[in-house]
Write a protein that holds these residues in place. Structure first.
Motif, PDB file in Angstrom:
ATOM      1  N   LEU A   1       0.830  -1.204   0.000  1.00 40.69           N
ATOM      2  CA  LEU A   1       0.000   0.000   0.000  1.00 40.69           C
ATOM      3  C   LEU A   1       0.867   1.258   0.000  1.00 40.69           C
TER       4      LEU A   1
ATOM      5  N   TYR B   1      -7.429  -1.561  -3.368  1.00 43.58           N
ATOM      6  CA  TYR B   1      -6.487  -0.877  -4.257  1.00 43.58           C
ATOM      7  C   TYR B   1      -6.230  -1.704  -5.514  1.00 43.58           C
TER       8      TYR B   1
ATOM      9  N   THR C   1      -8.444  -1.368  -8.456  1.00 41.19           N
ATOM     10  CA  THR C   1      -8.410  -0.127  -9.236  1.00 41.19           C
ATOM     11  C   THR C   1      -7.415  -0.202 -10.390  1.00 41.19           C
TER      12      THR C   1
ATOM     13  N   GLU D   1      -7.961  -2.908   2.558  1.00 41.07           N
ATOM     14  CA  GLU D   1      -7.460  -1.750   1.807  1.00 41.07           C
ATOM     15  C   GLU D   1      -6.637  -2.182   0.597  1.00 41.07           C
ATOM     16  N   TYR D   2      -5.801  -3.187   0.784  1.00 41.54           N
ATOM     17  CA  TYR D   2      -4.956  -3.637  -0.317  1.00 41.54           C
ATOM     18  C   TYR D   2      -5.794  -4.262  -1.433  1.00 41.54           C
TER      19      TYR D   2
ATOM     20  N   ARG E   1       0.169   2.319  -3.774  1.00 39.65           N
ATOM     21  CA  ARG E   1      -0.935   3.282  -3.681  1.00 39.65           C
ATOM     22  C   ARG E   1      -0.439   4.678  -3.342  1.00 39.65           C
TER      23      ARG E   1
END
Length: 279
Positions: free
Chosen positions: A58, A116, A119, A112-113, A62
């Motif tokens: 991340l 991401y 996307t 969260e990972y 990200r």
């Protein structure tokens, strides 16, 4: 036919993370301290390594924050040394953290990972190549599949230590791991000479297993689908140990007793040295 079909695992990663949280929540305090087949790590250390993977990815991908940047990477070994030091420093520093907090952090950072990764355009160039497959530039779908294999095999190391391996040996979870790992075959066999048209078949048993083929075109080996000729070598590997071969989780002598080779023995035995991890 050259095998170029992408492997899409982005929707499977959240399910794999759910399995990780389930197994960690089932562990006793004694289980967390059990030695794994990774020589330097116990169960807690591997869970910490998975947490580091989420946070580091991340941060770099990200947030574009690379933190500790190596002075120079001039070889594969330089890269290994750099990664091993990062892994060691993290696990050592996090020994003071409780299993409860580790589970909480894995839950939040895992979500969260996964969000991401969804996307990313799967066909755009990835920030990091899949080095163990011999690639200098990889597509995002391969990077994501590589991340799946990392999460899969580290979770399986935990499960192996506590006797709960069956959950990840299913078609749903094991086959994508194997399908991705077998992309290392052409690179692994790159220095093996053969007659043009030579074909090697690899079969992995069990519900999550399958068949893979590599063919020599006179210059290089490549993965192929639906071959028309007869293999010069057929290798059959027990499903329960295949992942251990590809991750340095079993020595060559023990693994050799659990594979069968028909045809050219040297071609078949080469698989015992294949790695689908940075090691």
């Amino acid at each position: 036919m050259i095998l170029t079909k992408p492997i899409f695992t982005v929707d499977l990663l959240p399910k794999l993370d759910e399995k990780l949280i389930e197994v960690l929540q089932s562990l006793s305090p004694q289980d967390w301290e059990k030695q794994s087949i990774a020589p330097l790590w116990n169960v807690k250390d591997i869970a910490l390594h998975l947490l580091d993977g989420n946070i580091r990815a991340l941060s770099m991908l990200r947030d574009q924050y690379f933190g500790v940047i190596p002075e120079s990477i001039n070889s594969y070994q330089d890269l290994l040394d750099y990664l091993n030091k990062l892994n060691h420093d993290w696990v050592t520093a996090m020994k003071r953290v409780s299993p409860k907090i580790i589970i909480e952090l894995l839950t939040s950072t895992g979500k969260e990972y996964c969000e991401y990764l969804k996307t990313l355009d799967p066909f755009e160039p990835a920030t990091f190549s899949v080095a163990w497959a011999g690639e200098e530039q990889s597509s995002n779908w391969f990077h994501i599949a590589r991340e799946y294999t990392e999460k899969w095999h580290h979770q399986q190391q935990i499960r192996f230590a506590v006797g709960q391996t069956a959950e990840l040996l299913t078609q749903e979870f094991y086959f994508p791991y194997l399908e991705t790992s077998m992309r290392a075959l052409p690179h692994h066999y790159r220095n093996v000479e053969a007659s043009k048209g030579a074909l090697i078949k690899f079969s992995i048993s069990g519900d999550g297993g399958g068949d893979w083929f590599i063919e020599f075109d006179g210059k290089q080996w490549y993965l192929t689908l639906n071959p028309s000729q007869k293999p010069v070598t057929e290798v059959t590997i027990e499903g329960e140990i295949a992942w251990r071969i590809f991750t340095k989780g079993i020595n060559k002598q023990r693994a050799a007793k659990q594979i069968s080779i028909k045809g050219n023995q040297l071609f078949g035995e080469k698989i015992l040295n294949m790695l689908a991890v940075m090691a």
